[in-house]
Write a protein that holds these residues in place. Structure first.
Motif, short mmCIF file in Angstrom:
data_model
loop_
_atom_site.label_atom_id
_atom_site.label_comp_id
_atom_site.label_asym_id
_atom_site.label_seq_id
_atom_site.Cartn_x
_atom_site.Cartn_y
_atom_site.Cartn_z
N PRO A 141 0.82 -1.22 0.00
CA PRO A 141 0.00 0.00 0.00
C PRO A 141 0.85 1.27 0.00
CG PRO A 141 0.08 -0.94 2.20
CD PRO A 141 0.76 -1.93 1.28
N GLU A 142 0.55 2.16 -0.91
CA GLU A 142 1.28 3.41 -1.02
C GLU A 142 0.49 4.54 -0.37
OE1 GLU A 142 4.21 3.78 -2.11
OE2 GLU A 142 4.66 2.24 -3.60
N VAL A 143 1.17 5.64 -0.10
CA VAL A 143 0.49 6.85 0.35
C VAL A 143 -0.13 7.51 -0.88
CG1 VAL A 143 2.01 7.19 2.33
CG2 VAL A 143 2.60 8.20 0.14
N GLN A 144 -1.14 8.33 -0.69
CA GLN A 144 -1.84 8.95 -1.81
C GLN A 144 -0.88 9.76 -2.69
OE1 GLN A 144 -5.27 8.60 -2.58
NE2 GLN A 144 -4.49 9.49 -4.47
N LYS A 145 0.13 10.34 -2.07
CA LYS A 145 1.10 11.16 -2.81
C LYS A 145 1.71 10.38 -3.96
CE LYS A 145 5.57 13.49 -2.19
NZ LYS A 145 6.60 13.93 -1.21
N PHE A 146 2.00 9.09 -3.76
CA PHE A 146 2.61 8.29 -4.80
C PHE A 146 1.57 7.65 -5.72
CE2 PHE A 146 6.16 7.90 -1.53
CZ PHE A 146 6.91 8.90 -2.13
N VAL A 147 0.39 7.38 -5.19
CA VAL A 147 -0.70 6.85 -6.03
C VAL A 147 -1.06 7.87 -7.10
CG1 VAL A 147 -3.12 6.11 -6.05
CG2 VAL A 147 -1.61 5.37 -4.20
N ASP A 148 -0.91 9.14 -6.78
CA ASP A 148 -1.20 10.20 -7.74
C ASP A 148 -0.30 10.12 -8.98
OD1 ASP A 148 -3.19 11.22 -6.14
OD2 ASP A 148 -1.92 12.74 -5.19
N PHE A 149 0.81 9.41 -8.87
CA PHE A 149 1.73 9.26 -9.99
C PHE A 149 1.47 7.98 -10.78
CE2 PHE A 149 4.21 12.19 -7.33
CZ PHE A 149 4.66 13.11 -8.28
N TYR A 150 0.49 7.19 -10.37
CA TYR A 150 0.19 5.93 -11.08
C TYR A 150 -0.21 6.21 -12.52
CZ TYR A 150 0.03 2.88 -6.90
OH TYR A 150 0.34 2.14 -5.79
N SER A 151 0.30 5.40 -13.42
CA SER A 151 -0.15 5.44 -14.81
C SER A 151 -1.51 4.76 -14.89
CB SER A 151 0.85 4.71 -15.70
OG SER A 151 0.82 3.31 -15.42
#
Length: 245
Positions: A141-151
């Motif tokens: 599980p990632e923090v939202q900050k990194f999920v925002d970079f998901y392709s």
């Protein structure tokens, strides 16, 4: 699995649909996976209650702050939850530096160093597995900050609950070393580490079945014991190139 039209809008794309169709054919394995998570996590929580008590006392004696580090993470369908991790850093460490931990991080406490070395900080995630926010095997599980970079394709990893371990976790078990010399840790994580891990996460969804999860759990135990597994560097590189198109 939710119906396609009930998925979050950001997950309703062609790339995710490919993985969604695969998982829709694995309803028995998905059901077995959840039953396994509930039964095994419940048994382990009871059997390891003594360890939880010892770790809690050691953490409280070593430094001020809570026993658990309850950072908000993202799991299935983009749902947010607060993960249970035994605290290995000073209190409010995420406000005193990057969200990614690097090797020899000054924020790690004395007891925290021992806990991290033995990888005991993850044991408390049995609580999250039992509650259903996580599974034994799945994308970390990632923090939202990194999920925002998901392709768009990476969003497919949110079709399943986040996991305690995964193929990516095994192959990137020493990711802190990769980030140790980085001037901008977050940037290197997003541009180098995250794509590599996501390559394995997506491949795991493609070949998902209950017994592949069991195999990953066994490999995790062996990896923690010191066994190394070869990475698919060519596959990682090809996947990274698709993200740049």
């Amino acid at each position: 699995m939710r119906k396609w039209e009930d998925l979050p809008a950001e997950m309703q794309n062609e790339e995710v649909r490919y993985y969604y169709d695969i998982l829709c054919k694995k309803s028995f394995s998905l059901g077995l996976k959840r039953v396994f998570d509930i039964v095994v996590s419940a048994i382990m929580l009871v059997c390891l209650s003594w360890l939880f008590l010892i770790l809690a006392i050691a953490i409280k004696i070593d430094s001020p702050g809570p026993v658990f580090y309850r950072q908000e993470r993202v799991t299935r369908y983009g749902k947010k939850f607060k993960i249970h991790k035994f605290r290995t850093m000073v209190n409010n460490a995420d406000k005193k530096g990057t969200l990614v931990t690097v090797k020899n991080d000054s924020r790690v406490t004395r007891v925290g160093q021992l806990i991290r070395k033995c990888r005991l900080d993850e044991v408390s995630q049995l609580i999250d597995v039992f509650e259903g926010s996580m599974s034994f095997v799945g994308t970390r599980p990632e923090v939202q900050k990194f999920v925002d970079f998901y392709s768009p394709e990476m969003m497919a990893t949110l079709l399943l609950p986040a996991g305690v371990t995964s193929e990516a976790s095994i192959l990137y078990k020493d990711e802190d070393r990769l980030l140790d010399r980085a001037d901008d840790v977050d940037k290197v994580y997003v541009e180098k580490v995250l794509p590599g891990k996501m390559y394995y996460n997506l491949k795991s969804i493609e070949k998902f079945n209950f017994f592949s999860d069991i195999h990953t759990m066994i490999k995790t135990v062996l990896a923690v014991s010191g066994k190394d597994y070869p990475a698919d560097l060519d596959g990682e590189l090809k996947f990274a190139r698709t993200l740049k198109k």
